[in-house]
Structures are given as C-alpha cells and as structure tokens.
Motif scaffolding. Structure first.
Motif, mmCIF file in Angstrom:
data_model
loop_
_atom_site.group_PDB
_atom_site.id
_atom_site.type_symbol
_atom_site.label_atom_id
_atom_site.label_comp_id
_atom_site.label_asym_id
_atom_site.label_seq_id
_atom_site.Cartn_x
_atom_site.Cartn_y
_atom_site.Cartn_z
ATOM 1 N N VAL A 111 72.975 -26.176 43.362
ATOM 2 C CA VAL A 111 72.284 -24.913 43.657
ATOM 3 C C VAL A 111 72.892 -23.802 42.787
ATOM 4 O O VAL A 111 72.178 -22.939 42.257
ATOM 5 N N GLY A 112 74.216 -23.847 42.588
ATOM 6 C CA GLY A 112 74.901 -22.850 41.749
ATOM 7 C C GLY A 112 74.385 -22.887 40.326
ATOM 8 O O GLY A 112 74.157 -21.841 39.706
ATOM 9 N N GLY B 125 83.681 -15.358 43.196
ATOM 10 C CA GLY B 125 82.632 -15.657 44.177
ATOM 11 C C GLY B 125 82.731 -14.732 45.382
ATOM 12 O O GLY B 125 81.747 -14.131 45.806
ATOM 13 N N PRO C 104 79.034 -18.886 38.403
ATOM 14 C CA PRO C 104 78.743 -20.291 38.086
ATOM 15 C C PRO C 104 79.348 -20.731 36.756
ATOM 16 O O PRO C 104 79.798 -21.875 36.623
ATOM 17 N N LEU D 280 68.918 -18.428 48.010
ATOM 18 C CA LEU D 280 69.854 -19.433 47.484
ATOM 19 C C LEU D 280 71.304 -18.950 47.604
ATOM 20 O O LEU D 280 72.210 -19.737 47.876
ATOM 21 N N PHE D 281 71.518 -17.632 47.402
ATOM 22 C CA PHE D 281 72.879 -17.105 47.586
ATOM 23 C C PHE D 281 73.312 -17.226 49.044
ATOM 24 O O PHE D 281 74.464 -17.525 49.331
ATOM 25 N N MET E 129 80.146 -21.948 51.782
ATOM 26 C CA MET E 129 81.545 -21.649 51.444
ATOM 27 C C MET E 129 82.289 -21.021 52.621
ATOM 28 O O MET E 129 83.471 -21.268 52.823
ATOM 29 N N THR F 214 75.612 -29.738 48.031
ATOM 30 C CA THR F 214 74.622 -29.221 47.082
ATOM 31 C C THR F 214 75.159 -28.010 46.311
ATOM 32 O O THR F 214 74.458 -27.474 45.450
ATOM 33 N N HIS F 215 76.395 -27.565 46.627
ATOM 34 C CA HIS F 215 76.913 -26.291 46.108
ATOM 35 C C HIS F 215 76.821 -26.174 44.577
ATOM 36 O O HIS F 215 76.295 -25.185 44.058
ATOM 37 N N TRP G 103 72.458 -19.569 51.058
ATOM 38 C CA TRP G 103 72.813 -20.987 51.176
ATOM 39 C C TRP G 103 74.240 -21.219 50.658
ATOM 40 O O TRP G 103 75.074 -21.847 51.332
ATOM 41 N N GLN G 104 74.510 -20.684 49.442
ATOM 42 C CA GLN G 104 75.823 -20.880 48.817
ATOM 43 C C GLN G 104 76.947 -20.317 49.688
ATOM 44 O O GLN G 104 77.942 -20.972 49.929
#
Ligand code: HEM
Ligand code: HEM
Length: 197
Positions: free
Chosen positions: A62-63, A163, A111, A32-33, A40, A58-59, A35-36
């Motif tokens: 998912v965050g 982040g 988050p 998932l990270f 970004m 979706t940021h 993806w994030q």
C-alpha cells in the motif's frame, strides 16, 4: 434517453473548488493513509507483526501504491497550479502553503526511505509479491545503517520517524480544516467536497 457527459471543467481545478481528479486523489489517498497508520499504531501498541496480521502485511505494498499516487498527484497539482483555489495572502495563507508543501515532501520521503532501506539491505521488493520493483542483491550496509539510524542515537528508523512526523502534520491539517470550516465558517471543506467555497 441520452446521458449528458460532465463538462471537462468539472474534472479540472477551478479558483472556487478542487476538480474531480484532485478530489479523487485526495480522498482515496487519505483512506490509504488511514489504513497505513491504523496498522502502524496497532503494531506499536499491540506489538502485532506483519506475519500475524493482514493489515500489517499489506503495509509495504500500500505504501508503494501511495508513492506512485503521490507522484501523479504532484504532476496534477503543477498542471493545475494557476486554476486551483489560491491560498491568498498573509501569515495563515503562508502557513497553509508551507503545510501542504511539507505534506507533499513527506508523502514522497516516507515510502522512498523504506524502499532505499530494502535496496540497501539487499532484500529487494516485489509489489503484491508478484511485480519485481527492486531485485534482491548485495547488501550495502553503510546506507542501510544510515537509513535505519541506531537504536542508541535516533531510537528508531528514519522511515519510522518521518512516518510519525507525517502523521503529526496530517493531524494538524485536519485540525486546521475543522477550525476553518466549523469555527471560521469560510467554506474551506467545500473546496475539497466539490461544492463552491
Ligand atoms: C506513505 C507510505 C508509508 C507510510 C505512511 C509508512 C509509515 C510507517 C510508520 C509510521 C512505521 C512505524 C515505525 C515504528 O515502528 O515506529 C512504519 C514501519 C515500517 N514500514 Fe512503512 N510507511 C510507508 C511506506 C512503506 C513502504 C513503501 C515500505 C517498504 C518498501 C515500508 C516498510 C516498513 C517496514 C518494514 C516497517 C517496520 C520497520 C520499521 O520500524 O521501520 N513502509 N512505516
Ligand atoms: C479527514 C481527513 C482530511 C480532511 C477533512 C482534509 C481536508 C482538506 C481540505 C478541505 C483541503 C483544501 C484546503 C484548502 O485548499 O485550503 C485539503 C487539501 C489538502 N490536503 Fe487534506 N484532508 C484530509 C486528509 C489529508 C491527508 C491524509 C493528506 C495527506 C497525507 C492530505 C493532504 C492534503 C494536501 C496536500 C492538500 C492540498 C491540495 C492538494 O494538493 O491536494 N489531506 N484537505
């Protein structure tokens, strides 16, 4: 034919390896990270906007899921603290434990800072556009401005800065795993793959 259930110890951590629950949490969150941060990096390099791309749209959702998983993971880590592989002693062991603590802290603050900003701006936040997490309300400009920083001073938002710092520490973490596993050959990666170190 009867299926044999896995012994409960496989689910818990042990001094030689992380158990199934810790491993599932570690690797699913790592994905998932990925993806994030892919989203970004595309945002800052290609100037993509959440409206143009599903990856970016979706940021926030998912965050938020990552924040919930992080809380569960911290509870699980505390419950297994005396069972899981020890860091040992010495300078490198201290660095590893500090590095993991920094990862935990940032996994929460990144988050959380975005959620505080949504609340302070009065925007509110609906998880997957259905579950109300923060209801829209009156903007609280002082907090919003503090969390956002100003373009002149910080150059970016606190959320963004933290982040990117998290990404930097993750890169260091992966670098250390490579060093441990392929240069020092001490079986560190095995602990997170479910094999004995
Ligand atoms: C652990 C989860 C998260 C990570 C790793 C993460 C990471 C990032 C990063 C690296 C940026 C780039 C900032 C830049 O443009 O330089 C960013 C932007 C953004 N994030 Fe997150 N974020 C997470 C969770 C969230 C959550 C939960 C929300 C909303 C509730 C959110 C909302 C935003 C928004 C609106 C932006 C674009 C505006 C800005 O630059 O701050 N993020 N995020
Ligand atoms: C390719 C990516 C990754 C690899 C190969 C990897 C590998 C590992 C390994 C081998 C360990 C065990 C280290 C030890 O006990 O000495 C570990 C632990 C850990 N990793 Fe990763 N990791 C990756 C990505 C991530 C990411 C993205 C995060 C979080 C943002 C993360 C957070 C942690 C934390 C907090 C621990 C301590 C154990 C725990 O509480 O789960 N890792 N990782």
């Amino acid at each position: 034919m009867t299926a044999t259930a896995a012994p409960p110890t496989l689910w818990l951590d042990s001094p030689t390896q992380y158990g199934r629950i810790s491993r599932i949490l570690h690797w699913s969150m790592a994905l998932l990270f990925l993806w994030q941060f892919t989203g970004m990096v595309l945002k800052v390099t290609l100037g993509l906007h959440p409206r143009d791309s599903w990856l970016l749209g979706t940021h926030a959702h998912v965050g938020f899921v990552l924040m919930v998983l992080m809380v569960l993971r911290a509870i699980w880590a505390i419950a297994n603290i005396h069972r899981r592989p020890s860091y040992g002693t010495g300078f490198l062991a201290r660095c590893a434990s500090l590095g993991h603590a920094a990862l935990y802290l940032l996994m929460l603050l990144v988050p959380l800072s975005a959620l505080v900003r949504s609340w302070a701006s009065g925007r509110g936040f609906n998880l997957f556009n259905t579950i109300p997490v923060l209801s829209p309300g009156t903007a609280t400009p002082a907090i919003g401005q503090f969390i956002n920083g100003t373009r002149e001073t910080l150059g970016a938002s606190i959320h963004g800065l933290l982040g990117w710092l998290l990404l930097l520490i993750i890169v260091g973490h992966i670098g250390m795993v490579i060093l441990h596993h392929w240069v020092w050959k001490d079986g560190t990666l095995h602990k997170m793959l479910g094999r004995k170190a």
